[in-house]
Each structure stands twice: as structure tokens, then as C-alpha cells.
Design an enzyme around this catalytic site. Structure first.
Site, PDB file in Angstrom:
ATOM      1  CG  HIS A  45       0.095   6.738   5.468  1.00 35.41           C
ATOM      2  ND1 HIS A  45       1.172   7.280   6.122  1.00 35.41           N
ATOM      3  CD2 HIS A  45       0.409   5.437   5.261  1.00 35.41           C
ATOM      4  CE1 HIS A  45       2.093   6.343   6.314  1.00 35.41           C
ATOM      5  NE2 HIS A  45       1.655   5.208   5.796  1.00 35.41           N
ATOM      6  CG  HIS A  52      -0.542   1.056   7.316  1.00 30.80           C
ATOM      7  ND1 HIS A  52       0.360   0.720   8.302  1.00 30.80           N
ATOM      8  CD2 HIS A  52       0.117   1.889   6.465  1.00 30.80           C
ATOM      9  CE1 HIS A  52       1.510   1.341   8.057  1.00 30.80           C
ATOM     10  NE2 HIS A  52       1.394   2.043   6.944  1.00 30.80           N
ATOM     11  CD  GLU A  53      -1.101   2.330   2.717  1.00 27.17           C
ATOM     12  OE1 GLU A  53      -0.717   3.504   2.555  1.00 27.17           O
ATOM     13  OE2 GLU A  53      -0.324   1.432   3.074  1.00 27.17           O
ATOM     14  CD  GLN A  62       3.265   5.864   2.756  1.00 26.58           C
ATOM     15  OE1 GLN A  62       2.313   5.295   2.231  1.00 26.58           O
ATOM     16  NE2 GLN A  62       4.263   5.197   3.339  1.00 26.58           N
ATOM     17  CB  CYS A  85       5.187   2.400   7.537  1.00 25.02           C
ATOM     18  SG  CYS A  85       4.667   3.879   6.666  1.00 25.02           S
ATOM     19  CG  LEU A  86       6.583   1.146   1.485  1.00 26.49           C
ATOM     20  CD1 LEU A  86       6.064   1.406   0.070  1.00 26.49           C
ATOM     21  CD2 LEU A  86       7.677   0.084   1.457  1.00 26.49           C
ATOM     22  N   GLY A 109       0.849  -1.193   0.000  1.00 28.43           N
ATOM     23  CA  GLY A 109       0.000   0.000   0.000  1.00 28.43           C
ATOM     24  C   GLY A 109       0.880   1.236   0.000  1.00 28.43           C
TER      25      GLY A 109
HETATM   26 ZN    ZN Z   1       2.610   3.406   5.870  1.00 24.85          ZN
END
Ligand code: ZN
Length: 190
Positions: free
Chosen positions: A148, A144-145, A50, A102-103, A45
Site C-alpha cells: 500500500h 500486503h500493507e 487507505q 483489502c478494506l 492491517g
Molecule cells: Zn489492503
């Protein structure tokens, strides 16, 4: 085009994102670039903040998490989507732990408790509205997304003690004192 992923510490990750017009060519191109960026970083995701855009859009592809032994296998295999202007209308069930990463926060993985079921309303890139129910891993990826675009990171869900224990590592990410497999943009190296 692969875009640099904004690392922990950038204010854009703490901001509530703005609604967006899904139909513009720029938004369609952005979604395409976000998929490419996500695949390049082996993520499931990626949310617009991000990549530095404070807009309500995220992309998901759950296929890497599809485990042949799990009942969700078939579903996750085909769980590839763009969510534009989403609103989670309801979450239900008893909170369960799942190890999240998380990226934007490389190399840190922690158990986060969330509810297992949700109902979400969103648009696709053609502007069409949908209301759908999700459960299990798919719901987890969405939660999670969605966080963000609300300016929330998974580390915000951790206990005070756990957060204090992670402080040093989070500061290293903020200062770019890490190695990641993909291109990143660090808060203090701008
Ligand atoms: Zn994340």
C-alpha cells in the site's frame, strides 16, 4: 476517531508514499485513529494511504487470524504493531498462495502468491529503529500493507485474465455502488 476508508479507484492508493517523522503528536494521533478505524472494519492491517494520507506508515494486529491449531498461534496473538518508514530489505523462499482481501476493496478476495520470509527495517512511534525477520501469516500481512505505501494493491498481483473478470466489480466499488459495513470514501462521489 474512526476515519473513512478510501475505496479502490482513488489516486492516493496508486501513489508511492513519503517518509514521515514518527515523533510528531499528529503522527501518534493518526496511528491511534488508524487502529480504531481498522478494528471498526474488522481488518488485520491498515496503511496510511487507505485513510487518504500518502505517508509511509501502517498498523497491524494479527490476533483475529490466530488459529489455535496453527503453530503461529502464540505469535499472531501478540502481533500488534505500528510500522513507520519501513523498508523490506529482503524476501526469500518459494512463493505460496494465500487468499487476501483489502478494506479498500470490499467483498473481493483472491489468492495472491508471495514469498514466505522477509526482513524489514522500520521505526516505532518513538523514532527507534528495528530490523526484524517475519514469516508465514505475519509476513503476509506486512507484505500486503507494505505494498500500500508503495502504491500497489493486491489486485495488481493477479493475472490479466483474473483482473479482467473482476473489472465490473472493481468499477462498482470505484463508483460507490456497494454496501460496506464501515464508512468509505469513493473516488467518484467526492
Ligand atoms: Zn489492503
Amino acid at each position: 476517531m474512526i476515519l473513512p476508508i478510501v475505496a479502490y479507484g482513488d489516486p492516493v492508493l496508486k501513489k508511492k508514499a513519503q517518509e514521515v517523522d514518527p515523533l510528531t503528536p499528529e503522527i501518534k494521533k493518526l496511528a491511534e485513529n488508524m487502529f480504531e478505524t481498522m478494528y471498526n472494519a474488522s481488518g488485520v492491517g491498515l496503511a496510511a494511504p487507505q485513510i487518504g494520507q500518502s505517508i509511509r506508515l501502517f498498523v497491524v494486529d494479527g490476533s483475529p487470524m490466530a488459529d489455535e491449531d496453527e503453530p503461529e498461534f502464540e505469535f499472531l496473538q501478540s502481533f500488534k504493531k505500528v510500522f513507520v518508514n519501513p523498508t523490506i530489505l529482503e524476501e526469500s523462499g518459494e512463493e505460496w498462495p494465500f487468499t487476501e482481501g483489502c478494506l479498500s476493496i470490499p467483498d473481493i478476495r483472491e489468492d495472491v502468491y508471495r514469498k514466505p520470509n522477509l526482513t524489514i527495517k522500520y521505526q516505532d512511534l518513538e523514532g527507534q529503529w528495528y530490523q526484524e525477520d517475519y514469516t508465514g501469516i505475519a509476513a503476509r500481512i506486512i507484505q500486503h500493507e507494505y505494498d500500500h505505501i508503495e502504491g500497489i494493491l493486491f489486485t495488481d498481483h493477479l493475472s490479466g485474465l483474473k483482473k479482467r473478470l473482476l473489472q465490473g466489480r472493481l468499477q462498482n466499488i470505484l463508483k460507490g455502488r456497494i454496501r460496506s459495513e464501515y464508512r468509505m470514501k469513493f473516488a467518484q462521489l467526492k
